[in-house]
Design a protein around this motif. Sequence first.
Motif, mmCIF file in Angstrom:
data_model
loop_
_atom_site.group_PDB
_atom_site.id
_atom_site.type_symbol
_atom_site.label_atom_id
_atom_site.label_comp_id
_atom_site.label_asym_id
_atom_site.label_seq_id
_atom_site.Cartn_x
_atom_site.Cartn_y
_atom_site.Cartn_z
ATOM 1 N N PHE B 34 2.894 2.854 -5.071
ATOM 2 C CA PHE B 34 2.634 2.045 -6.273
ATOM 3 C C PHE B 34 3.993 1.703 -6.882
ATOM 4 C CE2 PHE B 34 -0.294 1.863 -10.311
ATOM 5 C CZ PHE B 34 0.248 0.639 -10.652
ATOM 6 N N CYS B 36 6.295 -0.714 -9.423
ATOM 7 C CA CYS B 36 6.311 -1.627 -10.559
ATOM 8 C C CYS B 36 7.605 -2.420 -10.547
ATOM 9 C CB CYS B 36 6.236 -0.830 -11.863
ATOM 10 S SG CYS B 36 4.699 -1.079 -12.698
ATOM 11 N N VAL B 38 9.762 -4.554 -12.855
ATOM 12 C CA VAL B 38 9.861 -4.851 -14.284
ATOM 13 C C VAL B 38 11.102 -5.685 -14.577
ATOM 14 C CG1 VAL B 38 8.566 -2.794 -15.034
ATOM 15 C CG2 VAL B 38 11.033 -2.665 -14.783
ATOM 16 N N LYS B 45 10.779 -12.071 -11.247
ATOM 17 C CA LYS B 45 9.889 -11.069 -10.641
ATOM 18 C C LYS B 45 8.605 -11.693 -10.077
ATOM 19 C CE LYS B 45 8.268 -9.522 -15.209
ATOM 20 N NZ LYS B 45 8.874 -10.636 -15.959
ATOM 21 N N GLU B 168 1.295 -9.173 -13.789
ATOM 22 C CA GLU B 168 1.001 -8.944 -15.213
ATOM 23 C C GLU B 168 -0.499 -8.735 -15.435
ATOM 24 O OE1 GLU B 168 3.345 -8.805 -17.533
ATOM 25 O OE2 GLU B 168 5.033 -10.096 -16.965
ATOM 26 N N MET B 182 -5.088 -0.206 -16.202
ATOM 27 C CA MET B 182 -4.042 0.567 -15.515
ATOM 28 C C MET B 182 -4.636 1.845 -14.914
ATOM 29 S SD MET B 182 -1.361 -1.140 -15.401
ATOM 30 C CE MET B 182 -0.381 0.128 -14.635
ATOM 31 N N MET B 198 3.163 -4.203 -8.517
ATOM 32 C CA MET B 198 2.767 -4.787 -9.790
ATOM 33 C C MET B 198 3.970 -5.334 -10.542
ATOM 34 S SD MET B 198 0.592 -3.043 -12.887
ATOM 35 C CE MET B 198 1.902 -2.308 -13.827
ATOM 36 N N THR B 200 5.371 -6.522 -14.167
ATOM 37 C CA THR B 200 5.104 -6.443 -15.608
ATOM 38 C C THR B 200 6.422 -6.533 -16.371
ATOM 39 O OG1 THR B 200 4.115 -5.127 -17.385
ATOM 40 C CG2 THR B 200 5.160 -3.897 -15.610
ATOM 41 N N LEU B 205 4.055 0.363 -19.080
ATOM 42 C CA LEU B 205 3.035 0.362 -18.022
ATOM 43 C C LEU B 205 3.569 0.923 -16.707
ATOM 44 C CD1 LEU B 205 1.361 -3.135 -18.565
ATOM 45 C CD2 LEU B 205 0.515 -0.902 -19.288
ATOM 46 N N ALA B 206 4.882 0.867 -16.573
ATOM 47 C CA ALA B 206 5.496 1.288 -15.305
ATOM 48 C C ALA B 206 5.372 2.791 -15.065
ATOM 49 C CB ALA B 206 6.968 0.874 -15.300
ATOM 50 N N ALA B 209 3.496 4.058 -12.065
ATOM 51 C CA ALA B 209 3.997 3.745 -10.717
ATOM 52 C C ALA B 209 4.785 4.908 -10.116
ATOM 53 C CB ALA B 209 4.882 2.508 -10.784
ATOM 54 N N VAL B 212 9.881 2.405 -9.814
ATOM 55 C CA VAL B 212 10.084 1.259 -10.702
ATOM 56 C C VAL B 212 11.333 0.513 -10.240
ATOM 57 C CG1 VAL B 212 10.518 0.505 -13.073
ATOM 58 C CG2 VAL B 212 9.014 2.466 -12.650
#
Lengths: 416, 222
Positions: B34, B36, B38, B45, B168, B182, B198, B200, B205-206, B209, B212
Amino acid sequence: MNVRYMMKELYYQRRRTLMSILGLSIGIALLIILNSLSSAYRRAAHVPLQEIGADITVQRSGDVPKDLAGAVFPCSAVTIRKEEVEKIQKLSGVRGIGTGLLLWVFDPNRAWIVLGIEKDNSIGPSLLRSSVTEGRFLEDGKPEALVEQAYARQFGIKLNDTVSVADKKFPVVGFVDASRAAKIAVANVYLPLKDAEDMAASSKGLQSVSPYAPGDVNLLFIKADQEKITGLASEMKGILGNKATVATPESFLKLLGSLFALSDKFTLAASLIAIIVAVLIAFKTMAGNIAERAREIGVLKAVGWTNRNVVSQLMSESVIQCFLAGILGLLIALVASFGLSFMKVNIPIPWEMSPNPHFLPGGGDQVFKTLRLPVHVPWNLALFAILLSIIIGGMTGGLLGRHISKIKPSEVLRHD
Amino acid sequence: MTKSTILSGTDLSKKYGDLEVVKGVSLAVNEGEFICLVGKSGCGKTTLLSLLSGLEKPTKGKVNLDGREITTSSEDELALFRRENVGFIFQSFNLIPTLSAWENVALPLFPIKMTSEERRKRATELLGKMELGHRLEHLPSALSGGEKQRVAIARALINNPKIIFADEPTGNLDSSTGEAIMDILGKLHRDEGVAILMVTHEAELAKAANRVIRMKDGEIVS
């Protein structure tokens, strides 16, 4: 193509769907109505000739009678020789000939329009058999007369009276209603052709203007193959000379003068315009609809729809919409045709074909055949319109679908 | 590429005219990972996500997805590849407004030859997992933002993808609904072992994950 998706798209986007259907249906209706009107005028132009069981009538103009006494030929219908009739009979495309002998008879106390008819020929004035209102039709081998009903009323002629025409006596065996008959080849009194021939042959005044022998006639009624009528008309003019008056449905159509009656070219041009309008309307509304769905198309492609999947989906929607537009256009055209079928049309009868002496009161008046315009939508035109709608739908959906399917999903989905 | 690498981008660049939005980025996603991505708005991104998912072709560089080089594939080959291997979740949900919830979920299956009942069964199962079993026949207009995004997540899962690209996914949702979404993504990653990439701009929110990746001006900075 997914039918569920297609039906839901058309159903839930009702406004959009209806606009597309309505727009195209107007173009399709226009196409059907124009062609129906055009063929109605064509059918109407056949009526004056059909009423005397012919496709073509022929007569020949000549000199004006020198003296209005006894039996004479109208100047618009002088002798057509037996040999000329035989030549015409042999022309390719001629299916049958009826003959008649039209005479003006000026007796001391009365003027008659006399028509000698072949009693048993289904082509020509013998069709009057169905217009007998009282008494009976002429019988074989008898010198007898049928009198036009209004004329008989005007001059007090009764059934079984004897009328004297050019010094020859004829018992009145029946009355005919000429108002129900054709406007061509109508007369005050109808005699067997043989008696009219004798009358013409023995008239010195007639012979001095237009030499005549028994067997000759001055009116021809011809049944012909439809596709050969125009060609036959010019061949007959070749046989009879420049003074021949050959009446065909085409010549009546020209007399009608309506835009629809003028030419096939007008109908073709108007139909093409209607088709182009229909295509443009379909293209414009569908293009607008599809452009609104660019994001949706982007989603489809993002989740794995190929270009072909997208095109076939959009094409199916377009075909269904255009098919429905075709059906609606047909319904509109059927309603419009029903309305238009109440329209009356006056078909002018050329003065040469009017039997009335123009120097008598009312004789110079223009004669018209008045009838309701026989407008109806032929099944092959209806089928063509529906097929055309489907083709327009397929083409429009295909072209627009191919165009929109080229968009990159990232371009339409990136600006969240 | 190691055995566990499901997606890799090598030296990826993307130019729009003179503007270089992504600049020589290399990135690998392992199976069940997973990640992220960012960064501030406009840092590139979303473009990088489009390049890695095959929605867009790079100006330079290569993308290898599940052992296949996708940068040279045709549009239709890419579409078929996405249908079989990839799921998407968008910020604006991107549901088809005329289709019901289950039909939206089944949308990727529409071009595939199968009965409507089969499609419905698979979509119903997934919507059940998203706790939307009672909303099968509802149109998107009758669903809340959170429900719409859950329908979109179910749609992303309909083809049992190896990787989900989420752009997003909580951007149009309030904070509590965003958290719920999430949670679902985290559960998917944990329970189903689906790899998630993902995008974002919310660093908070990260936290969900494994890894990141931060981007700035078209480049990975950490």
